[in-house]
Design a protein around this motif. Structure first.
Motif, PDB file in Angstrom:
ATOM      1  N   ALA A  39       1.892   4.497  -6.707  1.00 33.96           N
ATOM      2  CA  ALA A  39       0.729   4.909  -5.925  1.00 33.96           C
ATOM      3  C   ALA A  39       1.030   6.147  -5.085  1.00 33.96           C
ATOM      4  N   GLU A  40       2.285   6.321  -4.691  1.00 30.25           N
ATOM      5  CA  GLU A  40       2.665   7.465  -3.863  1.00 30.25           C
ATOM      6  C   GLU A  40       3.181   8.628  -4.698  1.00 30.25           C
ATOM      7  N   LYS A  59      -2.418   2.889 -12.682  1.00 31.91           N
ATOM      8  CA  LYS A  59      -3.536   3.631 -12.081  1.00 31.91           C
ATOM      9  C   LYS A  59      -4.525   2.689 -11.423  1.00 31.91           C
ATOM     10  N   ARG A  62      -3.021   1.610  -8.226  1.00 31.22           N
ATOM     11  CA  ARG A  62      -3.130   2.689  -7.238  1.00 31.22           C
ATOM     12  C   ARG A  62      -4.511   2.701  -6.591  1.00 31.22           C
ATOM     13  N   ASP A  63      -5.550   2.468  -7.387  1.00 31.26           N
ATOM     14  CA  ASP A  63      -6.903   2.406  -6.836  1.00 31.26           C
ATOM     15  C   ASP A  63      -7.040   1.236  -5.859  1.00 31.26           C
ATOM     16  N   ASP A  66      -5.373   2.172  -2.643  1.00 38.65           N
ATOM     17  CA  ASP A  66      -6.255   3.066  -1.879  1.00 38.65           C
ATOM     18  C   ASP A  66      -7.346   2.279  -1.166  1.00 38.65           C
ATOM     19  N   GLU A  67      -7.867   1.254  -1.821  1.00 42.48           N
ATOM     20  CA  GLU A  67      -8.844   0.384  -1.168  1.00 42.48           C
ATOM     21  C   GLU A  67      -8.212  -0.318   0.030  1.00 42.48           C
ATOM     22  N   TYR A  69      -5.854   0.812   1.938  1.00 39.37           N
ATOM     23  CA  TYR A  69      -5.788   1.755   3.045  1.00 39.37           C
ATOM     24  C   TYR A  69      -7.145   1.845   3.750  1.00 39.37           C
ATOM     25  N   THR A  70      -8.219   1.909   2.963  1.00 42.25           N
ATOM     26  CA  THR A  70      -9.560   2.021   3.530  1.00 42.25           C
ATOM     27  C   THR A  70      -9.932   0.790   4.344  1.00 42.25           C
ATOM     28  N   ARG A  76      -0.531   3.337   5.666  1.00 36.59           N
ATOM     29  CA  ARG A  76      -0.022   4.450   4.867  1.00 36.59           C
ATOM     30  C   ARG A  76       1.236   5.064   5.453  1.00 36.59           C
ATOM     31  N   ILE A  80       4.034   2.840   2.724  1.00 34.49           N
ATOM     32  CA  ILE A  80       3.144   1.720   2.483  1.00 34.49           C
ATOM     33  C   ILE A  80       3.687   0.453   3.163  1.00 34.49           C
TER      34      ILE A  80
END
Length: 294
Positions: A39-40, A59, A62-63, A66-67, A69-70, A76, A80
Motif C-alpha cells: 500500500a505504501e 491493489k 491498498r484501496d 486507504d478507506e 485512513y479516511t 498514516r 501505517i
C-alpha cells in the motif's frame, strides 16, 4: 501479566536453541506483511511479481487501507498503524487470507480442501469439532503446525504488531544505542543487536528487556527492518557472507547464485551492474533470493 502478547518485559535465561519450525516460521510473516507494505510502496517485495491475481489482490487491499485512513481506523504517520482492530478483522483480514493462501499453495498442503483450509484459518475449528478432527487426522505434523501458525498470524499476531509504532514502542538498536548498551553491559546478548527490542519512549530502547513471544519478536523485527532499513553493520555482514558463499559455489562468477542474487538486489534498488542479463535475473527468482535466507 502472563498474557503472551502483552507481557513484553522478559529476561530469558538458559541454553539457546534453534527456533522450532524454521524457516517457514519467518517466511510466512514476511509474505503476509509484504501485502501491507504494498500500500505504501506500490510494488511487491516477495516473489509473486508475475502473478496478475496477486497484483490485483494487493491493489484491492491498498484501496481498503486507504478507506481505513479516511475512517481513521488506520494511522498514516509515521507509518501505517492499526487503530481499530474491528476494522482489521472486518475489512483487511479477508483479503489477507486470500494473500496468505497464495503462499500456502506453494507449501504442498494435502489431505484437506482449500475451502477447509480457509475455514480453519478463520477459526471455524473452534466451533466445528468435525473440521478440527479432519485436520488432525488428514494433515501431516508439519502442515498442522503450518495451519496453526497461519491462523494465529491472521487472527492475533499481525493486528497486534500493526498497532505498534516504530522507535516508540519497539525498534532496532542504532549504532549509538548499541554503543551505549555495550558500555553498560559488555555481555549484552547478541540477539538485542539484531532483533527488535522494546522501547520505553521515543528513541529510548529498554536497557535489557526483550519481547517474550517468539512470533511477536519475528513480526516486529520484520517491521523494524522495513521501516528503518538495513544498518551499515547489517549490510557489511551481508556482503561479507555473500563473498564467502560465492567463493564456495561453482561455475563462472557472473552465473553463480550469490552473484545473481546480488545483481538482482542492485536492479531492484534502481541500479544496474554491467554485463548482467536482466532476463536471467528474473528467471533466477525464488525464495532463496530473500535476504532472510542468508
Amino acid at each position: 501479566i502472563l498474557h503472551p502478547l502483552k507481557s513484553e518485559l522478559n529476561f530469558p535465561i538458559g541454553e539457546r536453541l534453534d527456533l522450532d519450525f524454521n524457516p517457514l516460521r519467518w517466511r510466512m510473516p514476511i509474505h503476509l506483511m509484504d501485502a501491507v507494505f504494498y500500500a505504501e510502496r506500490g510494488r511487491m517485495g516477495v516473489d509473486f511479481r508475475d502473478s496478475a491475481m496477486a497484483e490485483d489482490l494487493l491493489k484491492r487491499l491498498r484501496d481498503v487501507i486507504d478507506e481505513g485512513y479516511t475512517e481513521r481506523s488506520l494511522q498514516r504517520n509515521p507509518h501505517i498503524v492499526l487503530l481499530d482492530v474491528t476494522f482489521y478483522h472486518r475489512r483487511m483480514r479477508p483479503l489477507l487470507l486470500d494473500w496468505l493462501m497464495i503462499w500456502i499453495r506453494q507449501q504442498h498442503l494435502s489431505g484437506i480442501s482449500e475451502k477447509q483450509v480457509r475455514r480453519y484459518l478463520t477459526g471455524a475449528a473452534e466451533r466445528d469439532p468435525a473440521l478440527a478432527e479432519v485436520v488432525e487426522q488428514k494433515c501431516s505434523p508439519k502442515h498442522k503446525r503450518l495451519l496453526n501458525l497461519a491462523r494465529d498470524w491472521l487472527r492475533s499476531y499481525l493486528p497486534h504488531c500493526l498497532q505498534k509504532i516504530d522507535r516508540v514502542s519497539f525498534g532496532l538498536l542504532s549504532r549509538d544505542d548499541l554503543r551505549r548498551a555495550l558500555e553498560a553491559d559488555p555481555r549484552m546478548p547478541k540477539t538485542r543487536a539484531k532483533l527488535a527490542v522494546p522501547f520505553v519512549g521515543k528513541d529510548v530502547p529498554s536497557r535489557s528487556s526483550e519481547f517474550a513471544h517468539p512470533d511477536v519478536i519475528i513480526g516486529l523485527t520484520i517491521l523494524a527492518y522495513r521501516y528503518e532499513g538495513l544498518r551499515w553493520s547489517d549490510m557489511y555482514e551481508l556482503i561479507k557472507h555473500m563473498r564467502v558463499t560465492l567463493s564456495k559455489e561453482i561455475g563462472p562468477f557472473s552465473k553463480r547464485r550469490s552473484a545473481v542474487r546480488y545483481a538482482r538486489w542492485v536492479e531492484e534498488a534502481g541500479g544496474r551492474i554491467r554485463g548482467v542479463n536482466r532476463m536471467r535475473l528474473r528467471a533466477d527468482g525464488g525464495e532463496a533470493d530473500n535476504i532472510e535466507d542468508l
